[in-house]
Design a protein around this motif. Sequence first.
Motif, PDB file in Angstrom:
ATOM      1  N   ARG A   8       0.810  -1.224   0.000  1.00 38.68           N
ATOM      2  CA  ARG A   8       0.000   0.000   0.000  1.00 38.68           C
ATOM      3  C   ARG A   8       0.839   1.269   0.000  1.00 38.68           C
ATOM      4  N   ARG A  11       0.641   1.669  -3.622  1.00 39.47           N
ATOM      5  CA  ARG A  11      -0.758   1.723  -4.062  1.00 39.47           C
ATOM      6  C   ARG A  11      -1.668   1.945  -2.864  1.00 39.47           C
ATOM      7  N   PRO A  12      -1.791   3.189  -2.397  1.00 41.68           N
ATOM      8  CA  PRO A  12      -2.567   3.449  -1.186  1.00 41.68           C
ATOM      9  C   PRO A  12      -4.041   3.069  -1.285  1.00 41.68           C
ATOM     10  N   ASP A  13      -4.568   2.934  -2.484  1.00 43.77           N
ATOM     11  CA  ASP A  13      -5.972   2.559  -2.659  1.00 43.77           C
ATOM     12  C   ASP A  13      -6.158   1.049  -2.824  1.00 43.77           C
ATOM     13  N   LYS A  15      -7.054  -2.579  -2.224  1.00 39.25           N
ATOM     14  CA  LYS A  15      -8.060  -3.206  -1.368  1.00 39.25           C
ATOM     15  C   LYS A  15      -7.475  -4.512  -0.829  1.00 39.25           C
ATOM     16  N   PRO A  35      -8.125   2.277   5.720  1.00 37.30           N
ATOM     17  CA  PRO A  35      -9.200   2.260   4.729  1.00 37.30           C
ATOM     18  C   PRO A  35      -8.921   1.203   3.655  1.00 37.30           C
ATOM     19  N   CYS A  36      -9.962   0.613   3.163  1.00 37.79           N
ATOM     20  CA  CYS A  36      -9.902  -0.421   2.114  1.00 37.79           C
ATOM     21  C   CYS A  36      -9.359  -1.757   2.626  1.00 37.79           C
TER      22      CYS A  36
END
Length: 59
Positions: A8, A11-13, A15, A35-36
Motif C-alpha cells: 500500500r 498503491r494506497p488505494d 483493497k 481504509p480499504c
Amino acid sequence: MLSAEAARLDRPDLKVLFITGYAENAAVGNGLLAPCMEVVTKPFFMGDLAARVHDRIEA
C-alpha cells in the motif's frame, strides 16, 4: 512491515482482505484497519468469501 502495508506504500488505494483463524478483534489488534482493509475470520462459507471478494472488487 506487513506485506499489505508495504504494497500500500505504492498503491494506497489497494483493497486488502485478510483471512485469519483468530477472532476478529484479536486479528485486528487495536480494532482499526486502514481504509480499504477488511478481515474475514474462519470458519466461513465459500459463498460468503466469494461475496466479500466480489464486494471488495466492486467497491
